[in-house]
Design a protein around this motif. Structure first.
Motif, mmCIF file in Angstrom:
data_model
loop_
_atom_site.group_PDB
_atom_site.id
_atom_site.type_symbol
_atom_site.label_atom_id
_atom_site.label_comp_id
_atom_site.label_asym_id
_atom_site.label_seq_id
_atom_site.Cartn_x
_atom_site.Cartn_y
_atom_site.Cartn_z
ATOM 1 N N GLN A 55 0.833 -1.213 0.000
ATOM 2 C CA GLN A 55 0.000 0.000 0.000
ATOM 3 C C GLN A 55 0.863 1.257 0.000
ATOM 4 O O GLN A 55 0.566 2.217 -0.700
ATOM 5 C CB GLN A 55 -0.944 -0.005 1.203
ATOM 6 C CG GLN A 55 -2.054 -1.023 1.071
ATOM 7 C CD GLN A 55 -3.011 -0.982 2.251
ATOM 8 O OE1 GLN A 55 -2.655 -0.564 3.351
ATOM 9 N NE2 GLN A 55 -4.233 -1.425 2.012
ATOM 10 N N LEU A 56 1.937 1.250 0.785
ATOM 11 C CA LEU A 56 2.850 2.390 0.801
ATOM 12 C C LEU A 56 3.526 2.537 -0.561
ATOM 13 O O LEU A 56 3.649 3.646 -1.082
ATOM 14 C CB LEU A 56 3.893 2.233 1.911
ATOM 15 C CG LEU A 56 4.942 3.338 1.995
ATOM 16 C CD1 LEU A 56 4.279 4.699 2.229
ATOM 17 C CD2 LEU A 56 5.941 3.025 3.106
ATOM 18 N N GLN A 57 3.935 1.428 -1.144
ATOM 19 C CA GLN A 57 4.555 1.457 -2.471
ATOM 20 C C GLN A 57 3.604 2.106 -3.478
ATOM 21 O O GLN A 57 4.006 2.956 -4.274
ATOM 22 C CB GLN A 57 4.914 0.039 -2.899
ATOM 23 C CG GLN A 57 5.626 -0.040 -4.232
ATOM 24 C CD GLN A 57 5.922 -1.474 -4.644
ATOM 25 O OE1 GLN A 57 5.202 -2.391 -4.283
ATOM 26 N NE2 GLN A 57 6.980 -1.650 -5.407
ATOM 27 N N ASN A 58 2.323 1.765 -3.410
ATOM 28 C CA ASN A 58 1.329 2.336 -4.306
ATOM 29 C C ASN A 58 1.151 3.833 -4.054
ATOM 30 O O ASN A 58 1.084 4.622 -4.998
ATOM 31 C CB ASN A 58 -0.005 1.600 -4.137
ATOM 32 C CG ASN A 58 -1.043 2.100 -5.104
ATOM 33 O OD1 ASN A 58 -1.680 3.126 -4.877
ATOM 34 N ND2 ASN A 58 -1.233 1.370 -6.187
ATOM 35 N N ARG A 59 1.087 4.260 -2.787
ATOM 36 C CA ARG A 59 0.919 5.683 -2.465
ATOM 37 C C ARG A 59 2.106 6.517 -2.947
ATOM 38 O O ARG A 59 1.957 7.673 -3.301
ATOM 39 C CB ARG A 59 0.728 5.894 -0.962
ATOM 40 C CG ARG A 59 -0.656 5.553 -0.475
ATOM 41 C CD ARG A 59 -0.921 6.095 0.919
ATOM 42 N NE ARG A 59 0.085 5.790 1.912
ATOM 43 C CZ ARG A 59 0.104 4.706 2.678
ATOM 44 N NH1 ARG A 59 -0.830 3.791 2.568
ATOM 45 N NH2 ARG A 59 1.058 4.537 3.573
ATOM 46 N N ILE A 60 3.289 5.923 -2.954
ATOM 47 C CA ILE A 60 4.493 6.649 -3.385
ATOM 48 C C ILE A 60 4.575 6.707 -4.902
ATOM 49 O O ILE A 60 4.869 7.754 -5.475
ATOM 50 C CB ILE A 60 5.764 5.981 -2.814
ATOM 51 C CG1 ILE A 60 5.798 6.132 -1.289
ATOM 52 C CG2 ILE A 60 7.024 6.569 -3.450
ATOM 53 C CD1 ILE A 60 6.846 5.257 -0.616
ATOM 54 N N SER A 61 4.305 5.595 -5.571
ATOM 55 C CA SER A 61 4.647 5.509 -6.990
ATOM 56 C C SER A 61 3.476 5.632 -7.962
ATOM 57 O O SER A 61 3.707 5.944 -9.130
ATOM 58 C CB SER A 61 5.394 4.202 -7.266
ATOM 59 O OG SER A 61 4.585 3.097 -6.954
ATOM 60 N N HIS A 62 2.252 5.427 -7.534
ATOM 61 C CA HIS A 62 1.142 5.438 -8.488
ATOM 62 C C HIS A 62 0.858 6.858 -8.964
ATOM 63 O O HIS A 62 0.806 7.790 -8.165
ATOM 64 C CB HIS A 62 -0.116 4.822 -7.880
ATOM 65 C CG HIS A 62 -1.123 4.455 -8.907
ATOM 66 N ND1 HIS A 62 -1.978 5.380 -9.466
ATOM 67 C CD2 HIS A 62 -1.383 3.273 -9.513
ATOM 68 C CE1 HIS A 62 -2.738 4.776 -10.353
ATOM 69 N NE2 HIS A 62 -2.400 3.505 -10.405
ATOM 70 N N PRO A 63 0.671 7.054 -10.278
ATOM 71 C CA PRO A 63 0.445 8.398 -10.826
ATOM 72 C C PRO A 63 -0.772 9.118 -10.235
ATOM 73 O O PRO A 63 -0.807 10.347 -10.224
ATOM 74 C CB PRO A 63 0.246 8.148 -12.326
ATOM 75 C CG PRO A 63 0.819 6.812 -12.603
ATOM 76 C CD PRO A 63 0.747 6.028 -11.320
ATOM 77 N N ASP A 64 -1.765 8.386 -9.753
ATOM 78 C CA ASP A 64 -2.955 9.025 -9.179
ATOM 79 C C ASP A 64 -2.622 9.851 -7.939
ATOM 80 O O ASP A 64 -3.369 10.752 -7.572
ATOM 81 C CB ASP A 64 -4.013 7.986 -8.801
ATOM 82 C CG ASP A 64 -4.688 7.375 -10.022
ATOM 83 O OD1 ASP A 64 -4.526 7.927 -11.139
ATOM 84 O OD2 ASP A 64 -5.375 6.351 -9.864
ATOM 85 N N HIS A 65 -1.506 9.549 -7.278
ATOM 86 C CA HIS A 65 -1.166 10.226 -6.022
ATOM 87 C C HIS A 65 -0.303 11.465 -6.221
ATOM 88 O O HIS A 65 -0.094 12.233 -5.289
ATOM 89 C CB HIS A 65 -0.500 9.239 -5.048
ATOM 90 C CG HIS A 65 -1.391 8.082 -4.725
ATOM 91 N ND1 HIS A 65 -2.545 8.217 -3.970
ATOM 92 C CD2 HIS A 65 -1.329 6.783 -5.071
ATOM 93 C CE1 HIS A 65 -3.137 7.043 -3.870
ATOM 94 N NE2 HIS A 65 -2.417 6.157 -4.532
ATOM 95 N N LYS A 66 0.225 11.664 -7.428
ATOM 96 C CA LYS A 66 0.932 12.896 -7.805
ATOM 97 C C LYS A 66 1.996 13.342 -6.801
ATOM 98 O O LYS A 66 2.043 14.486 -6.379
ATOM 99 C CB LYS A 66 -0.064 14.040 -8.026
ATOM 100 C CG LYS A 66 -1.177 13.747 -8.995
ATOM 101 C CD LYS A 66 -0.720 13.902 -10.413
ATOM 102 C CE LYS A 66 -1.891 13.840 -11.373
ATOM 103 N NZ LYS A 66 -1.929 12.662 -12.177
ATOM 104 N N GLN A 67 2.860 12.433 -6.394
ATOM 105 C CA GLN A 67 3.974 12.791 -5.511
ATOM 106 C C GLN A 67 4.946 13.690 -6.273
ATOM 107 O O GLN A 67 5.397 13.344 -7.367
ATOM 108 C CB GLN A 67 4.726 11.533 -5.051
ATOM 109 C CG GLN A 67 3.964 10.663 -4.102
ATOM 110 C CD GLN A 67 3.975 11.211 -2.689
ATOM 111 O OE1 GLN A 67 4.871 11.927 -2.285
ATOM 112 N NE2 GLN A 67 2.946 10.890 -1.942
ATOM 113 N N ALA A 68 5.271 14.831 -5.704
ATOM 114 C CA ALA A 68 6.249 15.720 -6.335
ATOM 115 C C ALA A 68 7.629 15.075 -6.270
ATOM 116 O O ALA A 68 8.021 14.523 -5.241
ATOM 117 C CB ALA A 68 6.262 17.070 -5.633
#
Length: 181
Positions: A55-68
């Protein structure tokens, strides 16, 4: 749950499985069952986040989360105001149009480590440094963006992902740090 910050060296494959000709993340981090949250090309350096939590991996890398993500980019040539403005605006790269980003012409950071092997130098063509922050990360996007405005990338270093940065967690290439969550 583990979160590891790694400064990926130049020419290292962003994978743990063996590669026939290059070193991989497994040559630097000997912790079982962790995986990269996102990727960097072998010819790019800098911050990689590794975790054992899907879940953390998804929050960091998935484009939907738009991490700067912020990159230091050494380019061939000297950017003018028009080139910087082109980079800031949506830029048509043929197969996709980039989202707006933040870009600044900067001096080479004093804390930056030398690259091994060194970047090629040409006496007749100056090099410059940019700080570029994206909220997306398509394949070779930064390199394609700088090339599109006439500033080929010579060196690319990711220095931050979201709130994690090599400026606040200084690591030399190949060094890593376990972050307490």
């Amino acid at each position: 749950m583990k979160l590891i910050l790694l400064n990926k060296p130049f020419n290292v494959m962003c994978q743990f499985s063996a590669h026939p000709t290059r070193t991989t993340l497994a040559d630097y981090v000997k912790i079982p069952h962790i995986y990269p949250a996102g990727r960097l090309d072998a010819d790019s350096e800098g911050l990689i986040l590794l975790t054992d939590d899907g879940q953390l991996q998804n929050r960091i890398s998935h484009p939907d989360h738009k991490q700067a993500k912020t990159y230091l980019v050494q380019v061939e040539g000297t950017p003018d105001r028009a080139a910087l403005e082109q980079l800031r605006q949506p830029l048509d790269l043929g197969d996709f149009i980039t989202m707006p980003c933040t870009v600044k012409h900067i001096h080479e950071p004093e804390w930056l480590w030398p690259r091994n092997p060194p970047v090629r130098q040409r006496a007749s063509i100056p090099t410059s440094w940019l700080s570029l922050t994206l909220s997306e990360g398509k394949n070779r996007q930064v390199r394609r963006m700088t090339a599109a405005v006439g500033l080929p990338t010579l060196r690319l270093i990711r220095i931050s992902i979201g709130g994690y940065s090599l400026e606040t967690h200084p690591l030399l290439p190949g060094e890593w740090q376990n972050i307490q969550l």
